[in-house]
Design a protein around this motif. Structure first.
Motif, short mmCIF file in Angstrom:
data_model
loop_
_atom_site.label_atom_id
_atom_site.label_comp_id
_atom_site.label_asym_id
_atom_site.label_seq_id
_atom_site.Cartn_x
_atom_site.Cartn_y
_atom_site.Cartn_z
N THR A 115 48.16 -7.07 43.64
CA THR A 115 48.50 -7.51 44.72
C THR A 115 50.05 -8.17 44.69
O THR A 115 50.52 -8.48 45.71
CB THR A 115 47.59 -8.51 45.38
N LEU A 116 50.41 -8.08 43.46
CA LEU A 116 51.92 -8.58 43.23
C LEU A 116 52.99 -7.64 43.80
O LEU A 116 52.75 -6.45 43.93
CB LEU A 116 52.17 -8.84 41.72
N ALA A 117 53.96 -8.25 44.29
CA ALA A 117 55.09 -7.53 44.98
C ALA A 117 56.43 -8.44 44.69
O ALA A 117 56.28 -9.25 44.04
CB ALA A 117 54.95 -7.41 46.52
N TRP A 118 57.53 -7.73 44.56
CA TRP A 118 58.71 -8.23 44.26
C TRP A 118 59.82 -7.79 45.40
O TRP A 118 59.65 -6.87 46.00
CB TRP A 118 59.14 -7.82 42.80
N ASP A 119 61.06 -8.45 45.41
CA ASP A 119 61.99 -8.39 46.51
C ASP A 119 63.11 -7.31 45.88
O ASP A 119 63.74 -7.56 44.83
CB ASP A 119 62.49 -9.52 46.75
N LEU A 120 63.00 -6.08 46.50
CA LEU A 120 63.88 -5.21 46.32
C LEU A 120 64.96 -4.86 47.51
O LEU A 120 65.42 -3.66 47.76
CB LEU A 120 63.36 -3.68 45.69
N SER A 121 65.09 -5.94 48.20
CA SER A 121 65.76 -5.77 49.58
C SER A 121 67.37 -5.50 49.25
O SER A 121 68.09 -4.85 49.83
CB SER A 121 65.71 -7.03 50.16
N VAL A 122 67.87 -6.23 48.06
CA VAL A 122 69.37 -5.77 47.73
C VAL A 122 69.39 -4.37 47.43
O VAL A 122 70.30 -3.43 47.62
CB VAL A 122 69.92 -6.76 46.49
N GLY A 123 68.69 -3.86 46.56
CA GLY A 123 68.52 -2.38 46.16
C GLY A 123 68.52 -1.62 47.43
O GLY A 123 69.27 -0.49 47.44
N ALA A 124 67.60 -1.80 48.39
CA ALA A 124 67.36 -0.90 49.60
C ALA A 124 68.69 -1.21 50.41
O ALA A 124 68.96 0.01 51.01
CB ALA A 124 66.13 -1.62 50.34
N ALA A 125 69.13 -2.25 50.71
CA ALA A 125 70.39 -2.29 51.35
C ALA A 125 71.69 -1.53 50.65
O ALA A 125 71.96 -0.84 51.25
CB ALA A 125 71.07 -3.65 51.37
N VAL A 126 71.81 -1.41 49.35
CA VAL A 126 72.91 -0.59 48.63
C VAL A 126 72.38 1.00 49.04
O VAL A 126 73.30 1.60 49.14
CB VAL A 126 72.92 -1.04 47.10
N ALA A 127 71.04 1.13 48.75
CA ALA A 127 70.69 2.57 49.01
C ALA A 127 71.16 2.92 50.51
O ALA A 127 71.58 4.22 50.79
CB ALA A 127 69.13 2.75 49.01
N ALA A 128 70.79 2.24 51.64
CA ALA A 128 71.29 2.56 52.75
C ALA A 128 72.97 2.58 52.89
O ALA A 128 73.34 3.63 53.56
CB ALA A 128 70.74 1.39 53.87
#
Length: 283
Positions: A115-128
């Motif tokens: 059930t573990l997850a991690w924060d890839l929000s910076v990568g997702a923002a760069v992708a956008a």
């Protein structure tokens, strides 16, 4: 005949660029590729440009990008990255993965940490930001996979085609993608390897988890079987220790007309608690 086959499949025949003597010209593709790589390296606007650490050109229309998070990244996420065995960026003198989970222990690890997850929000923002900049500046569409390592990012970018972003930010999503992706999608495998695996009833990547290195080597046969089997055991769990490396200008030009890959690594960290995120951009 080619036109008939394409029309039956819903496709259409288009003319490639040609030189004056009617030879196929790859110049427009090379020029577009060079413009794309320049944009990835230096063309993003703040703050996204500050997150790009390394850009690796993988082919004429494919690249990996290593994105780093600030030192304030959550320790729990870095610990997760530390134990998986992933593509990582390390300070000089540091040893990669000093205490990784061995492949033989991955089934138990996933059972406990599923059930573990991690924060890839910076990568997702760069992708956008990349997708928007490429569309605006070059008029091109790119698909992006955001994931903890190069293998997962590349697989994610395939799922993102023809025009999207797929973010693999949890153990559950990793397992789902491995269950849904066929073994012939593992990068760098020859067709004979995929054929041998399929003949043995191993059609999807997650099925590799059910076999030992010795069993896979026996299925493959040949002088390189043991080394390939080692890699397959790692890939079966979505593990990849390859790092994003700026290889500089190519010594030769190889044309591959497919996509650009961009990746973000949430399973990756440094000893300084900087979470490395990898993007795989696919044209």
């Amino acid at each position: 005949k080619a036109r008939d086959l394409l029309q039956a499949a819903g496709g259409r025949l288009v003319r490639v660029f040609q030189e004056a003597d009617s030879r196929v010209s790859y110049r427009p593709y090379r020029e577009a590729s060079a413009a794309l790589m320049r944009l990835l390296r230096t063309g993003l606007s703040p703050p996204h440009n500050l997150s790009v650490q390394v850009v690796e050109k993988a082919s004429i229309d494919e690249a990996f990008i290593l994105v780093t998070l600030p030192a304030t990244a959550p320790a729990a996420t870095n610990d997760l990255a530390h134990h998986i065995g992933s593509s990582r960026s390390y300070p000089a003198g540091q040893t990669p993965n000093p205490n990784p989970v061995p492949v033989a222990g991955m089934q138990s690890w996933v059972a406990v940490n599923g059930t573990l997850a991690w924060d890839l929000s910076v990568g997702a923002a760069v992708a956008a930001a990349v997708r928007a900049a490429v569309q605006q500046s070059l008029g091109l569409t790119v698909s992006v996979g955001v994931a903890p390592n190069k293998l997962l990012a590349k697989l994610a970018s395939r799922l993102a085609k023809p025009d999207g972003v797929v973010v693999i930010d949890s153990v559950e999503k990793v397992q789902h993608m491995l269950n849904e992706t066929t073994v012939n999608r593992i990068p760098g495998l020859g067709g004979s390897v995929a054929a041998a695996l399929t003949s043995a009833g191993i059609s999807h990547i997650a099925q590799l988890q059910q076999h030992s290195q010795a069993e896979l080597a026996a299925i493959l046969g040949g002088p390189q079987a043991a080394a390939i089997a080692d890699r397959l055991c790692e890939a079966g769990w979505g593990r990849d220790s390859a790092q994003v490396v700026d290889k500089g200008p190519p010594k030769s030009i190889q044309v591959r007309l497919h996509g650009v890959s961009f990746w973000n690594s949430g399973w990756s960290s440094t000893a300084q608690n900087v979470l490395a995120q990898r993007l795989h951009v696919w044209r």
